[in-house]
Design a protein around this motif. Structure first.
Motif, short mmCIF file in Angstrom:
data_model
loop_
_atom_site.label_atom_id
_atom_site.label_comp_id
_atom_site.label_asym_id
_atom_site.label_seq_id
_atom_site.Cartn_x
_atom_site.Cartn_y
_atom_site.Cartn_z
N VAL A 1 11.40 12.50 41.38
CA VAL A 1 11.34 12.00 42.66
C VAL A 1 10.09 12.61 43.46
CG1 VAL A 1 12.46 11.73 45.01
CG2 VAL A 1 13.70 11.10 42.94
N GLY A 2 10.47 14.12 43.51
CA GLY A 2 9.57 14.87 44.16
C GLY A 2 8.18 14.82 43.69
N GLU B 1 0.87 22.59 53.14
CA GLU B 1 1.04 22.54 51.86
C GLU B 1 2.34 21.97 51.29
OE1 GLU B 1 -0.74 26.77 50.41
OE2 GLU B 1 -1.10 26.01 52.55
N TYR B 2 3.33 21.95 52.17
CA TYR B 2 4.72 21.81 51.96
C TYR B 2 5.58 20.61 52.60
CZ TYR B 2 4.19 26.14 49.12
OH TYR B 2 3.66 27.23 48.41
N PHE B 3 6.25 19.82 51.89
CA PHE B 3 7.09 18.89 52.48
C PHE B 3 8.53 18.97 52.24
CE2 PHE B 3 7.66 15.68 49.30
CZ PHE B 3 6.53 16.10 48.39
N VAL B 4 9.41 18.35 52.69
CA VAL B 4 10.77 18.40 52.39
C VAL B 4 11.17 16.65 52.39
CG1 VAL B 4 11.63 18.63 54.70
CG2 VAL B 4 13.23 18.99 52.87
N ALA B 5 11.92 16.30 51.38
CA ALA B 5 12.08 14.90 51.13
C ALA B 5 13.75 14.80 50.98
CB ALA B 5 11.53 14.48 49.91
N LEU B 6 14.32 13.85 51.76
CA LEU B 6 15.74 13.62 51.51
C LEU B 6 15.73 12.10 51.11
CD1 LEU B 6 18.74 13.97 52.42
CD2 LEU B 6 18.21 13.22 54.58
N MET B 7 16.79 12.24 49.98
CA MET B 7 17.08 10.74 49.72
C MET B 7 18.57 10.19 49.94
SD MET B 7 14.60 11.72 47.47
CE MET B 7 15.50 13.29 46.92
N LEU B 8 18.64 8.80 50.56
CA LEU B 8 19.84 8.70 50.87
C LEU B 8 20.26 7.09 50.17
CD1 LEU B 8 18.50 9.76 53.70
CD2 LEU B 8 20.23 8.32 54.84
N GLU B 9 21.56 6.98 49.87
CA GLU B 9 22.19 5.68 49.72
C GLU B 9 21.71 4.87 50.69
OE1 GLU B 9 23.72 5.01 46.95
OE2 GLU B 9 24.68 7.08 46.47
#
Lengths: 119, 119
Positions: free
Chosen positions: A44-45, A87-95
């Motif tokens: 995913v990332g 340079e960086y990111f955060v990703a959140l996956m949700l239903e």
């Protein structure tokens, strides 16, 4: 330390599936999955780091300023990407049944701490 | 006909700047700008059709189902992309002070009529 913050985001978010902290170059730093997670968070990332690179290029061409957030809704999931540094990111996956607004809020709330830990 | 629908979306949305109806191949069908618009909507469409293609590829690799919506927040604008058919999407640009939730709702509300007109 990163893992604690990611866990806090996922577990406080209704429908939270997992979160990744990642470089725009596709190299993951840390990830956290809820138990029932069926997604390969690393993949995913990597996939979404490509997407985010493309969006940053578009933003530069269009002169609309720095990218701050991307939210993607597909048939099965929401993905919310929050830019942290150059340079960086955060990703959140949700239903899809999860709370999208809550997810956005949690990423915004935890971003300063993640940013601080990245320095 | 397309223009009327796009105008309805932009003018009913607080902070609405413009909207484009576009193919994923980067070919625009129709666009509507609010008077004060400083963005080149055609260029916006082309750039975001690239982005959307990349996201569809990612969704396919990750098996998360069809792409439905993308929302991008940059320093100066929101862009909300709503998928209509296999080939077409509609994108709405909003000021950062605009009403993002309203924009999402308006695209969802007008999507069936756009879809019908595309057939």
């Amino acid at each position: 330390m990163f893992k604690d913050i990611l866990e806090r985001i996922v577990s406080h978010c209704s429908g939270g599936v997992g979160a990744v902290l990642m470089g725009y170059d596709g190299i993951g730093i840390e990830q956290y999955s809820a138990e029932e997670n069926l997604l390969d968070l690393n993949l995913v990332g990597i996939e979404y780091s490509n997407v985010t690179k493309e969006i940053r290029n578009a933003a530069e061409v269009l002169k609309v300023g720095e990218l701050e957030e991307v939210a993607i809704k597909t048939e099965r999931y929401y993905v919310i990407i929050h830019s942290l540094t150059e340079e960086y990111f955060v990703a959140l996956m949700l239903e899809r049944t999860g709370n999208y607004g809550q997810g956005r809020y949690l990423l915004m709330r935890e971003a300063p701490e993640l940013r601080q830990a990245l320095v």
